[in-house]
Design an enzyme around this catalytic site. Structure first.
Site, PDB file in Angstrom:
ATOM      1  N   GLU A  27     107.593  22.992 -41.573  1.00 18.98           N
ATOM      2  CA  GLU A  27     107.250  21.301 -41.962  1.00 18.98           C
ATOM      3  C   GLU A  27     109.202  21.434 -42.847  1.00 18.98           C
ATOM      4  OE1 GLU A  27     103.879  18.739 -44.171  1.00 18.98           O
ATOM      5  OE2 GLU A  27     105.783  17.771 -44.528  1.00 18.98           O
ATOM      6  N   CYS A  55     108.974  14.882 -48.252  1.00 20.31           N
ATOM      7  CA  CYS A  55     109.087  14.365 -46.745  1.00 20.31           C
ATOM      8  C   CYS A  55     109.244  12.655 -46.192  1.00 20.31           C
ATOM      9  CB  CYS A  55     108.511  15.799 -46.462  1.00 20.31           C
ATOM     10  SG  CYS A  55     106.737  15.643 -46.693  1.00 20.31           S
TER      11      CYS A  55
HETATM   12  P1  NAP Z   1     113.641  25.998 -49.228  1.00 25.63           P
HETATM   13  O1  NAP Z   1     115.147  26.625 -49.263  1.00 25.63           O
HETATM   14  O2  NAP Z   1     113.536  26.360 -47.297  1.00 25.63           O
HETATM   15  O3  NAP Z   1     112.468  27.481 -50.062  1.00 25.63           O
HETATM   16  C1  NAP Z   1     111.054  27.395 -49.505  1.00 25.63           C
HETATM   17  C2  NAP Z   1     111.017  28.826 -49.292  1.00 25.63           C
HETATM   18  O4  NAP Z   1     111.025  29.442 -48.074  1.00 25.63           O
HETATM   19  C3  NAP Z   1     111.285  29.594 -50.682  1.00 25.63           C
HETATM   20  O5  NAP Z   1     109.831  30.337 -50.938  1.00 25.63           O
HETATM   21  C4  NAP Z   1     112.261  30.419 -50.124  1.00 25.63           C
HETATM   22  O6  NAP Z   1     112.820  31.400 -50.616  1.00 25.63           O
HETATM   23  C5  NAP Z   1     112.169  30.350 -49.291  1.00 25.63           C
HETATM   24  N1  NAP Z   1     113.393  30.884 -47.979  1.00 25.63           N
HETATM   25  C6  NAP Z   1     113.977  29.576 -47.148  1.00 25.63           C
HETATM   26  N2  NAP Z   1     114.477  30.553 -46.492  1.00 25.63           N
HETATM   27  C7  NAP Z   1     114.004  31.516 -46.703  1.00 25.63           C
HETATM   28  C8  NAP Z   1     115.014  32.638 -45.491  1.00 25.63           C
HETATM   29  N3  NAP Z   1     115.453  33.239 -44.273  1.00 25.63           N
HETATM   30  N4  NAP Z   1     113.969  34.441 -45.558  1.00 25.63           N
HETATM   31  C9  NAP Z   1     112.863  34.603 -46.315  1.00 25.63           C
HETATM   32  N5  NAP Z   1     112.801  33.037 -47.034  1.00 25.63           N
HETATM   33  C10 NAP Z   1     112.666  32.351 -47.122  1.00 25.63           C
HETATM   34  O7  NAP Z   1     113.832  25.006 -49.916  1.00 25.63           O
HETATM   35  P2  NAP Z   1     112.924  24.181 -51.121  1.00 25.63           P
HETATM   36  O8  NAP Z   1     114.204  25.224 -52.410  1.00 25.63           O
HETATM   37  O9  NAP Z   1     112.069  23.633 -51.869  1.00 25.63           O
HETATM   38  O10 NAP Z   1     114.344  23.328 -51.251  1.00 25.63           O
HETATM   39  C11 NAP Z   1     115.509  23.689 -50.861  1.00 25.63           C
HETATM   40  C12 NAP Z   1     116.246  22.140 -49.294  1.00 25.63           C
HETATM   41  O11 NAP Z   1     115.159  22.099 -48.337  1.00 25.63           O
HETATM   42  C13 NAP Z   1     116.061  20.580 -50.227  1.00 25.63           C
HETATM   43  O12 NAP Z   1     117.265  20.613 -50.896  1.00 25.63           O
HETATM   44  C14 NAP Z   1     115.386  19.522 -48.709  1.00 25.63           C
HETATM   45  O13 NAP Z   1     116.882  19.741 -48.259  1.00 25.63           O
HETATM   46  C15 NAP Z   1     114.537  20.998 -48.192  1.00 25.63           C
HETATM   47  N6  NAP Z   1     113.141  20.027 -48.508  1.00 25.63           N
HETATM   48  C16 NAP Z   1     112.991  19.577 -47.494  1.00 25.63           C
HETATM   49  C17 NAP Z   1     110.742  19.168 -47.838  1.00 25.63           C
HETATM   50  C18 NAP Z   1     111.129  18.171 -46.644  1.00 25.63           C
HETATM   51  O14 NAP Z   1     109.641  18.265 -46.747  1.00 25.63           O
HETATM   52  N7  NAP Z   1     111.454  17.807 -45.399  1.00 25.63           N
HETATM   53  C19 NAP Z   1     110.589  19.726 -48.467  1.00 25.63           C
HETATM   54  C20 NAP Z   1     111.138  20.658 -49.834  1.00 25.63           C
HETATM   55  C21 NAP Z   1     112.310  21.007 -48.978  1.00 25.63           C
HETATM   56  P3  NAP Z   1     113.492  31.662 -52.389  1.00 25.63           P
HETATM   57  O15 NAP Z   1     112.738  31.392 -53.515  1.00 25.63           O
HETATM   58  O16 NAP Z   1     114.048  33.514 -52.735  1.00 25.63           O
HETATM   59  O17 NAP Z   1     115.078  31.378 -51.547  1.00 25.63           O
END
Ligand code: NAP
Length: 491
Positions: free
Chosen positions: A231, A268
């Protein structure tokens, strides 16, 4: 603070999960229900320690954490009831017709079975309800799948506490050790190794579009591709129809301002796009919304990465051609805080510029001012797949917009009338999903009892001896579940 799991530990965790799967997949619904209820009890037993740890790590207020804890224990108990009842396996029985002409019909019976070990990535924006014992974990365990959670580094201590509660529940209810495991990983390697491991059979993820898509691509590049239920990104358009807007401009502005700024916009289902036709109603709405935003205070975001991302995406959006700031919080806030903003742009500029249709995760919404109803429809057509869309309109006015409704049904998982998209009810009829980029698979829901279907697959048993059939498929229906028996839905 917590050590990243090594590749050896990841391999070991998957081996243990696979061993656990071989017994857990055959556990009765009653036994799995005991386990899920014990998880809920153990989470409640963490009491104030859990609340204060989650508050410290996420900057979310106490009431929100307590509410989220209730939602988490609530969905554990909801899935317990579901699997104890047993009808979720969608059993179908078509008995043989040996004398059918021109060829006899075999006996065929079908039901859902668990898919195998599932990797869950804890979400930053739901430290309890979509993290360690969140909806992905609870639904996978309910289906009969062992789970390995990769803690979100932004609330690793909270995650560790919940993992401890689940380990206690494992012990109390006699579950196999590897049925739930918890690893840390502040680097991408840990998550990627979990997704790539041959014993992993599905992935649950909530986070960024970049992260979800990267993990989806990785899973599809495996020699054995697996489903990734991610998601990711949704701006949840709100369409204000003209007659209702003219009548309710101020009231609508107050309710939308509350939804856009709720939880510093970190939902979200946050309404990030408002679409309406130019006119007196829209002008009054914008004035009222701006007033609300000026009163709103900046709030500390979940982690610095999210705050930095909000600031970057906001600056980028406000710098696009034709974008005008309509209102912002009168307080500036600091670099860890999200400052509420609302801006506007014409329908024409919106349609020319794909950047304007991207998610700005935080307390921000873009108003698209359309020339007329045709342009409003064209703007809606230009939006991507979404978790939700909302229409503010009275019934009589809404009835004149059937083609708009048709377009929206193609684009979203949930269509709201005269409400706000934030606040996702957990119930069987909830659809929390939507076409890409909202999720990677619009056929499934991440919320409600149907979430279990992501982690199960159908198997048919043809001409099986009655004594060897699973209980769910035996002719006498010993579990008393609802089934489709020779095309009749009955117990
Ligand atoms: P994220 O950066 O996507 O990280 C979520 C999880 O996935 C973390 O455990 C991260 O690991 C891991 N991950 C991300 N990219 C990866 C990759 N290429 N390979 C392996 N693991 C990966 O999300 P976030 O930290 O929760 O938030 C960052 C941004 O996500 C927000 O600013 C927002 O834009 C978006 N977000 C959207 C929603 C929604 O529901 N629409 C919800 C939450 C966040 P690491 O911790 O090691 O980085």
């Amino acid at each position: 603070m917590f050590k990243d799991a090594t590749i050896h530990e990841v391999n070991q965790a998957l081996k243990e999960a696979q061993v656990a799967f071989l017994s857990f997949k055959n556990f009765s619904g009653k036994k799995k229900a005991e386990f899920l209820r014990a998880i809920a009890d153990e989470i409640e037993a963490l009491d104030q320690q859990l609340v204060s740890t989650a508050m410290r790590e996420t900057h979310l207020p106490e009431a929100r954490i307590i509410n989220e804890r209730g939602r988490t224990t609530g969905h554990c108990r909801m899935f317990a009831d579901l699997v104890e009842n047993g009808s979720w396996v969608e059993a179908r029985v078509d008995t043989a017709i040996p004398d059918r002409a021109p060829a006899p019909k075999p006996d065929i019976r079908k039901m859902l079975v668990p898919i195998g070990p599932v990797v869950v990535f804890g979400a930053a924006n739901f430290p309890l309800a979509y993290s360690t014992a969140g909806g992905d974990t609870a639904s996978a365990l309910a289906a009969g799948c062992p789970v390995i959670v990769k803690a979100h580094p932004a609330h690793a201590e909270t995650s560790e506490l919940i993992a401890g509660a689940i380990y206690k529940a494992i012990e109390k209810t006699g579950m196999p050790q590897g049925v739930f495991q918890h690893v840390h990983g502040a680097s991408f390697e840990v998550g990627q190794a979990l997704v790539k491991h041959s014993f992993t059979k599905a992935v649950g993820f909530t986070g960024s579009l970049a992260g979800g898509k990267a993990l989806f691509d990785l899973a599809n590049q495996r020699s054995e591709p697996i489903p990734v239920f991610a998601e990711m990104s949704s701006i949840n358009p709100v369409i204000l129809l003209p007659e209702t807007l003219h009548r309710d401009a101020e009231k609508t502005a107050v309710s939308l301002a509350g939804s856009i700024t709720l939880g510093v916009g970190q939902f979200c289902t946050n309404p990030g796009l408002i679409i309406a036709v130019e006119g007196d109603g829209l002008n009054r709405f914008i004035r009222a919304l701006s007033n609300e935003f000026e009163k709103g205070m900046p709030g500390t975001m979940l982690h610095q990465g999210i705050a930095d991302n909000y600031s970057k995406k906001l600056t980028q959006t406000l710098a696009q051609k034709g974008v005008k700031v309509e209102g912002q919080s009168s307080a500036e806030g600091n670099s860890s805080q999200g400052r509420p903003h609302v801006a506007s742009v014409t329908g024409e500029e919106f349609m020319k510029n794909p950047t304007l249709a991207e998610e700005v995760f935080g307390p921000f919404s873009l108003i698209v001012r359309c020339k007329n109803n045709d342009e409003l429809h064209a703007v809606v057509n230009r939006t991507h797949g979404q978790l939700t869309a909302t229409i503010i309109a009275e019934e009589a006015e809404l009835a004149k917009y059937s083609s708009l409704i048709n377009t929206l049904v193609e684009k979203v998982g949930r269509l709201v009338v005269n409400g706000v998209p934030t606040g996702v009810e957990v119930c069987p009829s909830m659809q929390h999903g939507g076409p890409y980029p909202a999720t990677t698979d619009s056929r499934f829901s991440a919320v409600g009892t149907d979430a279990i279907k992501r982690f199960a697959r159908p198997v048919s048993f043809q001409n099986f001896p009655e004594s060897l059939l699973p209980e769910e498929l035996k002719t006498a229906n010993p579990l008393g579940i609802w089934r489709m028996f020779n095309s009749e839905f009955r117990k």
